[in-house]
Design a protein around this motif. Sequence first.
Motif, PDB file in Angstrom:
ATOM      1  N   ARG A 217     -16.925 -58.520 -24.967  1.00 30.59           N
ATOM      2  CA  ARG A 217     -16.924 -57.635 -23.811  1.00 30.59           C
ATOM      3  C   ARG A 217     -16.993 -58.445 -22.518  1.00 30.59           C
ATOM      4  NH1 ARG A 217     -18.467 -52.609 -21.721  1.00 30.59           N
ATOM      5  NH2 ARG A 217     -19.946 -52.796 -20.021  1.00 30.59           N
ATOM      6  N   GLU A 219     -16.690 -62.032 -21.926  1.00 28.97           N
ATOM      7  CA  GLU A 219     -15.738 -63.136 -21.716  1.00 28.97           C
ATOM      8  C   GLU A 219     -14.691 -63.089 -22.823  1.00 28.97           C
ATOM      9  OE1 GLU A 219     -15.878 -65.006 -19.080  1.00 28.97           O
ATOM     10  OE2 GLU A 219     -17.864 -64.430 -18.375  1.00 28.97           O
ATOM     11  N   PRO A 220     -13.808 -62.103 -22.780  1.00 26.36           N
ATOM     12  CA  PRO A 220     -12.892 -61.916 -23.910  1.00 26.36           C
ATOM     13  C   PRO A 220     -11.954 -63.095 -24.163  1.00 26.36           C
ATOM     14  CG  PRO A 220     -12.283 -60.496 -22.065  1.00 26.36           C
ATOM     15  CD  PRO A 220     -13.612 -61.090 -21.729  1.00 26.36           C
ATOM     16  N   LEU A 221     -11.583 -63.788 -23.085  1.00 29.81           N
ATOM     17  CA  LEU A 221     -10.696 -64.938 -23.293  1.00 29.81           C
ATOM     18  C   LEU A 221     -11.397 -66.029 -24.101  1.00 29.81           C
ATOM     19  CD1 LEU A 221      -8.846 -65.414 -19.888  1.00 29.81           C
ATOM     20  CD2 LEU A 221      -7.801 -64.952 -22.097  1.00 29.81           C
ATOM     21  N   GLU A 222     -12.700 -66.182 -23.903  1.00 34.33           N
ATOM     22  CA  GLU A 222     -13.458 -67.172 -24.665  1.00 34.33           C
ATOM     23  C   GLU A 222     -13.725 -66.663 -26.080  1.00 34.33           C
ATOM     24  OE1 GLU A 222     -17.201 -68.280 -22.897  1.00 34.33           O
ATOM     25  OE2 GLU A 222     -17.770 -69.492 -24.630  1.00 34.33           O
ATOM     26  N   LEU A 251      -9.207 -57.521 -23.227  1.00 34.46           N
ATOM     27  CA  LEU A 251      -8.110 -58.376 -22.748  1.00 34.46           C
ATOM     28  C   LEU A 251      -6.942 -57.538 -22.228  1.00 34.46           C
ATOM     29  CD1 LEU A 251      -8.091 -61.112 -25.524  1.00 34.46           C
ATOM     30  CD2 LEU A 251      -8.579 -61.468 -23.105  1.00 34.46           C
TER      31      LEU A 251
ATOM     32  N   PRO B  37     -11.939 -71.756 -21.935  1.00 32.44           N
ATOM     33  CA  PRO B  37     -10.643 -71.090 -21.988  1.00 32.44           C
ATOM     34  C   PRO B  37     -10.069 -70.883 -20.588  1.00 32.44           C
ATOM     35  CG  PRO B  37     -12.414 -69.541 -22.417  1.00 32.44           C
ATOM     36  CD  PRO B  37     -13.031 -70.888 -22.348  1.00 32.44           C
ATOM     37  N   GLN B 371     -10.333 -52.699 -18.054  1.00 32.39           N
ATOM     38  CA  GLN B 371      -9.917 -53.350 -19.292  1.00 32.39           C
ATOM     39  C   GLN B 371      -8.408 -53.194 -19.486  1.00 32.39           C
ATOM     40  OE1 GLN B 371     -12.723 -51.381 -19.216  1.00 32.39           O
ATOM     41  NE2 GLN B 371     -14.129 -53.108 -19.277  1.00 32.39           N
ATOM     42  N   ALA B 376     -10.537 -57.282 -16.815  1.00 35.21           N
ATOM     43  CA  ALA B 376     -11.681 -57.777 -17.589  1.00 35.21           C
ATOM     44  C   ALA B 376     -11.427 -59.156 -18.183  1.00 35.21           C
ATOM     45  CB  ALA B 376     -12.025 -56.782 -18.705  1.00 35.21           C
ATOM     46  N   ARG B 377     -10.167 -59.595 -18.180  1.00 41.33           N
ATOM     47  CA  ARG B 377      -9.864 -60.955 -18.659  1.00 41.33           C
ATOM     48  C   ARG B 377     -10.580 -62.010 -17.834  1.00 41.33           C
ATOM     49  NH1 ARG B 377      -4.866 -60.910 -21.647  1.00 41.33           N
ATOM     50  NH2 ARG B 377      -4.563 -63.110 -21.206  1.00 41.33           N
ATOM     51  N   GLY B 379     -13.520 -62.196 -16.987  1.00 38.89           N
ATOM     52  CA  GLY B 379     -14.888 -62.463 -17.410  1.00 38.89           C
ATOM     53  C   GLY B 379     -15.878 -61.940 -16.385  1.00 38.89           C
ATOM     54  N   ARG B 380     -17.125 -62.338 -16.570  1.00 35.04           N
ATOM     55  CA  ARG B 380     -18.186 -61.715 -15.772  1.00 35.04           C
ATOM     56  C   ARG B 380     -19.066 -62.729 -15.064  1.00 35.04           C
ATOM     57  NH1 ARG B 380     -19.531 -56.104 -18.432  1.00 35.04           N
ATOM     58  NH2 ARG B 380     -17.517 -55.717 -19.358  1.00 35.04           N
TER      59      ARG B 380
END
Lengths: 350, 578
Positions: A217, A219-222, A251, B37, B371, B376-377, B379-380
């Motif tokens: 949720r 850090e979806p790329l990681e 993503l 990443p 999303q 949301a790609r 990150g936070r």
Amino acid sequence: MLSSIPKPIVIAGLLTLIAAGVFALRPGGPGQTETDAAKAAVARRDFDGAVATLETLLARHDTAEARLLAAQAARRGGRDDAAERHLAAYVQLGGDRDTAELERAIRRSQNGDLTGAGGVTKFAADNPALPHATAMLEALARGFMAARRPREAVATLDALLAREASPADRAEWLFWRGEMFMGMARGTEAAADLRAAIRLRDDHAGARLALVKMLSRDEPLEALPHLEWLDAHGHRGPAVRLELARCHRHLGDTAAAAAVIADLVAARPADPDVLTEAGAIELARGRPAAAEGHLTTALAAAPDRYETTALMARCLQELGRGPEAKQMLDTLRKIEADMDRKTNAPKEKP
Amino acid sequence: MKRFPLAAGAVALALAAGGVWYATRPKPAPVVEQPPPAETPTGPAVFEDVTAGSGVAAVYRNGEEADRFTILESLGGGVAVLDYDGDGRLDLFFPGGGSMAGDPPQIRGLPGKLFRNLGDWKFEDVTAKAGLGGPLFYTHGAAAADYDRDGFPDLLVTGWGRTVLYRNVPDGAGGRRFTDVSAKAGLTDARWPTSAAWGDLDGDGFPDLYVCHYVDWTFANDPACPGAARDVARDVCPPQKFQPLRHRLYRNRADGTFEDVTAKAPLRPDGKGLGVVVADLNADGRPDIYVANDAGENFLYYNRGDLKFEERGRADGAALDDIGLYNGSMGVDVADFDGSGRPAVWVANFQGEVHALYRNIGAAGFRHDSQAAGVARLGRQFVGFGTAFVDYDNDGWEDLAVTNGHVLRFPAGAPLKQRPVLLRNEEHGGRRQFREVPGLGGLYFRGQYGGRGLAVADLDDDGRPDLVVTHQNEPAVLLRNVAETGHRWLGISLAGRDKRDVAGATVTLEVSGRKLTRFARGGGSYLSTSDPRLRFGLGAADKVGRLTVRWPHGKEEVFEGLQPGAYWRVGEGTGKAE
């Protein structure tokens, strides 16, 4: 007679004898290979492997030292019966009784009997060089974890991580501390520990799964490479598939998310976690009517879930059913108030 | 000679035994370093930092050197873009911030700076000449609008304990200057205003004023808070430690004074407001208000006429995130990012949250779509502040820029200084999605800053939108858009009848079978004011169709005969574009 044997075979036989002699006469004797292999397995935290290796040795050459090692390895592997059996044999073979009692105390501590916790912590602090202290601290940390006392578990793991240890041990302790941080809603520290654990042990599936539960949720790329690693290494259980679906959704790949969740819904049609994610995916695809079905079933199974209720409120709003959406928002406020009440309630002493 | 094979064999086997021994020794587990990443950098740089040599030298000071760890120092300052002297070139005003010193501590203000645009990326500091040397107070925001409808933009400056309205007046020598009319105007609020937005909310042509307020911090209410990391004893307190201050809505009485209509509207009593934008969000012709609140749900005020508002943030899906949680929201903007003709709301949020893109789905309200839209790609890890939709490559699709930087002195899990983000609006899987294109923004976008304010402005009138960004305790930067896309563009300067305010207007341009929609806004971004003109990127199209303007509180009007490559002045009720 010897002369009738071809010379090359004689030479080979002699060489083999010499090699066997060299191997047998190396420091430590014939049992040392198994002992070292067992110690190496312990360093890798392959406790079952260590016990098996030692039991092979014990069948041939029973010693107190090997019994103690086997008892410790079995205890760390969570096999209390085997641990006690080896410990009893250790005493019978003349092993030190105090050492045996200490090992039993460590086992009790590992299983959640924390009566001596303060003393263990002090002993470990006062004797930083003693290997026993590391064993005692590790058992204590596991005891605190078993007793659901995360603060003390973290403090003990801090002390453990300050000591010399094998990479596998460090990875495991970081994994444990990461899980404790997760339980304490300290996500940043949890993620840092889990990442560090994976750096030390690339094959730590538990750390990868724990990490993706946070990252799919956030850090979806990681998260995606971890999920791909888990899949490639045969970890394809529902928890991994659910995180994979969630990761795809975050993503922005809603088609891939929908494909993964469809299989999961078919396999687990009453699982509120799966149904909630299925609802979220349908909302992301702009299909609130499809989302409503999943969310309705999820709420029937688990009525007071915040996320599901919030998604249902969104769903009803998007369907233009304002009064029902408002009702759901009111429920959400009640859940919020309940959570606040629980959060702010005076805490009882542990 | 016969002994040699025997000896050699013995040595070989001894080595082999050693090998067995070596192979079975305990081995450390391999340490595998994994790169973080990242998405693949592509394309030439879009923005070039042209601050050096421009004459613009503005550093916002937040007073952190006093080590008081106050929440006051976390907000920072913005920038206002305005053509204050009416010469056709956009000038820049930067609030200066302030300092804290003494015991008991005193909050002191630092002067802002006004830079006159001389053209060719040269600016002149005209602060003193323009009368902006004082009053000194700890400043944050700058909101420009022509509140008296004399054709020249005035300036509202917000800060801790004070709101100052500067009226733009002739300087007696053929130029313009500002004079403080706050007291006369009735804008004497002494609490903590932050972002503000102008807009004609009641339809009388004069812009009314919404002023966000933050929290009830003072040195008398200044608790010591531990840091986010375990080993940090003290850091800036989170907003949850303080009570919200009620925001303010002022009616412009059209006589140079303002009436506080907060209670009549009515505004909600809560909300730690940091960002606000005025635009027509539900296509009813009336300008609405969207407010980004820190540590609380965001507000969506629909304008019901006669300065009455209905707050429907939660009910219409624009207050919370995807799972029903409120965010720590700062910057805000609106645009049609998906070709729907409807304004989506974009909100920059705190670390641990995803920036929120609320897709406008018409009568049913908004959908939190971060999303599905690829946001949301990111990150936070970001703490987003100044932000704006900006079609930087003039392809007709609104892209996004966000400036980031932490509010804590010792953050955990995210850096103090953060890189700004440029998100390109692309098609993926049949839908519009935003993708970061690292390296595309240019050198500036590879650096890390305590980013705060951000304004979009075509400072050289070449049709390519430039950016102005402010930072905490570091110089503001001018980012010139140097994108060589070959794309055409068309600019629109809306002129309301008798200089009526135009925030809330909706403008639609027909281009090659597409309808491009832009929205005239009041406020937006964070503590900042952007270029009021609207730009349409045309892609490869070399001609455009008709332009339809729905004026706020007014009628639709169609304009024809516009040509790409220029800014057109579109006058309400004239039917003519010049």
